[in-house]
Write a protein that holds these residues in place. Structure first.
Motif, PDB file in Angstrom:
ATOM      1  N   TYR A 131      42.804   9.116  76.324  1.00  0.00           N
ATOM      2  CA  TYR A 131      42.251   7.998  75.544  1.00  0.00           C
ATOM      3  C   TYR A 131      40.721   8.063  75.557  1.00  0.00           C
ATOM      4  O   TYR A 131      40.045   7.138  76.011  1.00  0.00           O
ATOM      5  CB  TYR A 131      42.730   6.662  76.121  1.00  0.00           C
ATOM      6  N   PRO A 132      40.148   9.152  75.049  1.00  0.00           N
ATOM      7  CA  PRO A 132      38.687   9.300  75.104  1.00  0.00           C
ATOM      8  C   PRO A 132      37.943   8.194  74.363  1.00  0.00           C
ATOM      9  O   PRO A 132      36.773   7.943  74.643  1.00  0.00           O
ATOM     10  CB  PRO A 132      38.441  10.678  74.466  1.00  0.00           C
ATOM     11  N   GLN A 133      38.624   7.517  73.430  1.00  0.00           N
ATOM     12  CA  GLN A 133      37.987   6.419  72.697  1.00  0.00           C
ATOM     13  C   GLN A 133      37.696   5.235  73.615  1.00  0.00           C
ATOM     14  O   GLN A 133      36.896   4.362  73.277  1.00  0.00           O
ATOM     15  CB  GLN A 133      38.850   5.987  71.509  1.00  0.00           C
ATOM     16  N   TRP A 134      38.318   5.181  74.775  1.00  0.00           N
ATOM     17  CA  TRP A 134      38.068   4.109  75.731  1.00  0.00           C
ATOM     18  C   TRP A 134      36.813   4.342  76.560  1.00  0.00           C
ATOM     19  O   TRP A 134      36.284   3.410  77.169  1.00  0.00           O
ATOM     20  CB  TRP A 134      39.248   3.963  76.696  1.00  0.00           C
ATOM     21  N   VAL A 135      36.360   5.590  76.622  1.00  0.00           N
ATOM     22  CA  VAL A 135      35.279   5.961  77.552  1.00  0.00           C
ATOM     23  C   VAL A 135      33.941   5.387  77.088  1.00  0.00           C
ATOM     24  O   VAL A 135      33.523   5.593  75.939  1.00  0.00           O
ATOM     25  CB  VAL A 135      35.180   7.492  77.689  1.00  0.00           C
ATOM     26  N   ASN A 136      33.276   4.683  77.993  1.00  0.00           N
ATOM     27  CA  ASN A 136      31.932   4.159  77.741  1.00  0.00           C
ATOM     28  C   ASN A 136      30.953   5.046  78.506  1.00  0.00           C
ATOM     29  O   ASN A 136      30.785   4.917  79.718  1.00  0.00           O
ATOM     30  CB  ASN A 136      31.847   2.711  78.223  1.00  0.00           C
ATOM     31  N   VAL A 137      30.342   5.967  77.786  1.00  0.00           N
ATOM     32  CA  VAL A 137      29.480   6.965  78.435  1.00  0.00           C
ATOM     33  C   VAL A 137      28.284   6.314  79.120  1.00  0.00           C
ATOM     34  O   VAL A 137      27.824   6.784  80.166  1.00  0.00           O
ATOM     35  CB  VAL A 137      29.027   8.022  77.401  1.00  0.00           C
ATOM     36  N   SER A 138      27.786   5.219  78.565  1.00  0.00           N
ATOM     37  CA  SER A 138      26.631   4.546  79.174  1.00  0.00           C
ATOM     38  C   SER A 138      26.946   4.071  80.592  1.00  0.00           C
ATOM     39  O   SER A 138      26.073   4.100  81.477  1.00  0.00           O
ATOM     40  CB  SER A 138      26.189   3.365  78.314  1.00  0.00           C
ATOM     41  N   MET A 139      28.179   3.652  80.841  1.00  0.00           N
ATOM     42  CA  MET A 139      28.564   3.248  82.186  1.00  0.00           C
ATOM     43  C   MET A 139      28.521   4.434  83.147  1.00  0.00           C
ATOM     44  O   MET A 139      28.087   4.310  84.299  1.00  0.00           O
ATOM     45  CB  MET A 139      29.965   2.626  82.165  1.00  0.00           C
ATOM     46  N   SER A 173      45.942  20.098  73.371  1.00  0.00           N
ATOM     47  CA  SER A 173      46.638  18.813  73.433  1.00  0.00           C
ATOM     48  C   SER A 173      46.503  18.161  74.799  1.00  0.00           C
ATOM     49  O   SER A 173      47.115  17.110  75.047  1.00  0.00           O
ATOM     50  CB  SER A 173      48.127  19.002  73.106  1.00  0.00           C
ATOM     51  N   VAL A 174      45.722  18.770  75.694  1.00  0.00           N
ATOM     52  CA  VAL A 174      45.528  18.235  77.041  1.00  0.00           C
ATOM     53  C   VAL A 174      44.260  17.396  77.110  1.00  0.00           C
ATOM     54  O   VAL A 174      44.254  16.289  77.648  1.00  0.00           O
ATOM     55  CB  VAL A 174      45.496  19.371  78.081  1.00  0.00           C
ATOM     56  N   TYR A 175      43.187  17.925  76.582  1.00  0.00           N
ATOM     57  CA  TYR A 175      41.923  17.180  76.459  1.00  0.00           C
ATOM     58  C   TYR A 175      41.769  16.843  74.975  1.00  0.00           C
ATOM     59  O   TYR A 175      41.406  17.698  74.164  1.00  0.00           O
ATOM     60  CB  TYR A 175      40.743  18.021  76.942  1.00  0.00           C
ATOM     61  N   LEU A 176      42.054  15.614  74.631  1.00  0.00           N
ATOM     62  CA  LEU A 176      42.101  15.224  73.225  1.00  0.00           C
ATOM     63  C   LEU A 176      40.696  15.145  72.623  1.00  0.00           C
ATOM     64  O   LEU A 176      39.696  15.075  73.354  1.00  0.00           O
ATOM     65  CB  LEU A 176      42.820  13.880  73.093  1.00  0.00           C
TER      66      LEU A 176
END
Length: 392
Positions: A131-139, A173-176
């Protein structure tokens, strides 16, 4: 990680015996070094790369030791400290509902805590990859700056000179999509210039190491995680890391330049879960004489460590790095995971598959909290090997 080539055995005793047999077979193939030799390594040319869990670990190793490690190659990896960080979009899971071998952070007193989770709750497993769309890189950037201020890692100002190579196959398909981009975005927020980041995302491979001419056809699965994509993944990364200063690769390499060594000499007091034996490629000109050599650390992924009977040393021999080392005064350090199956120990899915610790699962003296810092037991182990070759 992707856990390739896992085999089932009737008992852990049989598994342990098979590992001992493999070690004895390796002894016949590669000369044993009593200790890693101190070589004439240019301290400004130390770099690291890895695939899958090895890529996760390469990112945290480069960031933690950025004063000495100037470049990183990331063949499908996740961002620093991502696996244990709760983001605003995360869907919390009850620890009580999680299988013990794949529990998320914070569910075991021996693992790293889940940052931001209430007691008894954890994260969707592998949320940064699935779910990379969940990742907040700033955090993640804020956490990294905090660790730099606490001096648990080197000063992140060093990252302004870092060279970063990123890779994700179009059929992975492992790292989307977006998971590896988060690594690049993090490095950008930490000060790495855009010109120093190269992201290759157009090669049609699965979750694998792309090579010029070895492996299954590009996009066809392999237990070795190596695919023939007519793309020199090792060479493109090394050329980028070393600013296009390398000579052309050799067509072949001398396997006599590969030595095995006792990794346990470099373990901290707490067992790091790594294999007893590691490998190193040393060109003869780096052993004696006036040549100043480079050092690159190559980290395998889950299940493709040398002790896995289904893989043996295939990844080390055929991932494409040795041909470049042969002609470029480049020493290659191949640390090896796989300590859990080698010693028939029970652990998590990652630990039993020889993965590198990017989840805070390998406990230090207390728990796995410092797994991404210089206090992490696997981080210390690999750094001790690098130090033996380059600084001691």
């Amino acid at each position: 990680c992707v856990c390739r080539g896992e085999l089932q055995f009737a008992s852990r005793t049989q598994l342990s015996f098979l590992f001992l047999l493999l070690i004895s077979m390796a002894a016949a193939l590669f000369t044993l070094l009593s200790v890693l030799p101190h070589l004439r390594i240019d301290p400004n040319t130390i770099s690291v790369s890895g695939i899958s869990s090895g890529a996760d670990f390469a990112v945290q190793f480069q960031i933690a030791y950025s004063q000495s490690v100037m470049g990183v190659g990331v063949y499908a990896g996740q961002a620093y400290h991502c696996a244990v960080t709760r983001f605003p979009s995360d869907v919390l899971q009850k620890c009580a509902d999680q299988p013990p071998r794949t529990q998320g952070p914070g569910c075991s007193p021996r693992s790293a805590p889940c940052v931001g989770c209430p007691p008894g709750y954890t994260l969707e497993y592998d949320h940064c990859k699935n779910y990379p769309q969940w990742v907040n890189v700033s955090m993640l950037a804020d956490y990294t700056r905090q660790q730099s201020q606490l001096k648990t890692i080197d000063n992140i100002h060093n990252l302004t000179r870092a060279r970063v190579y990123l890779y994700r196959g179009t059929k992975d398909s492992v790292y989307l999509p977006g998971s590896v981009q988060a690594v690049g975005d993090l490095y950008t927020q930490l000060g790495v210039p855009a010109s120093s980041i190269h992201f290759e995302k157009n090669v049609p491979s699965l979750h694998a190491m792309p090579t010029l001419n070895y492996g299954t056809p590009c996009g066809v699965d392999s237990v070795y995680a190596i695919e023939n994509c007519a793309y020199d993944g090792a060479g493109v990364a090394l050329q980028h890391i070393y600013s296009n200063t390398l000579k052309p690769r050799a067509n072949t390499f001398d396997a006599g330049n590969i030595y095995r060594f006792d990794q346990t000499r470099y373990f901290p007091a707490t067992w790091p879960g790594l294999a007893d034996t590691g490998y190193v490629f040393i060109p003869p000109q780096c052993v004696a004489g006036p040549v100043l050599c480079r050092l690159h650390v190559v980290l395998h992924g889950c299940s493709i460590y040398a002790g896995n009977p289904a893989v043996n040393t295939t990844y080390m021999l055929h991932s494409g790095f040795n041909e470049w080392a042969q002609t470029n005064d480049l020493v290659l350090l191949y640390p090896q995971g796989g300590g859990y199956p080698e010693h028939a120990r029970t652990g998590t899915t990652q630990q039993e598959s020889g993965c590198w610790d990017a989840y805070g699962q390998q406990p230090g003296p207390v728990d796995g909290t410092g797994y991404v810092t210089q206090s992490g037991v696997q981080m210390q182990s690999v750094w001790n090997m690098v130090s033996a070759l380059a600084f001691e």
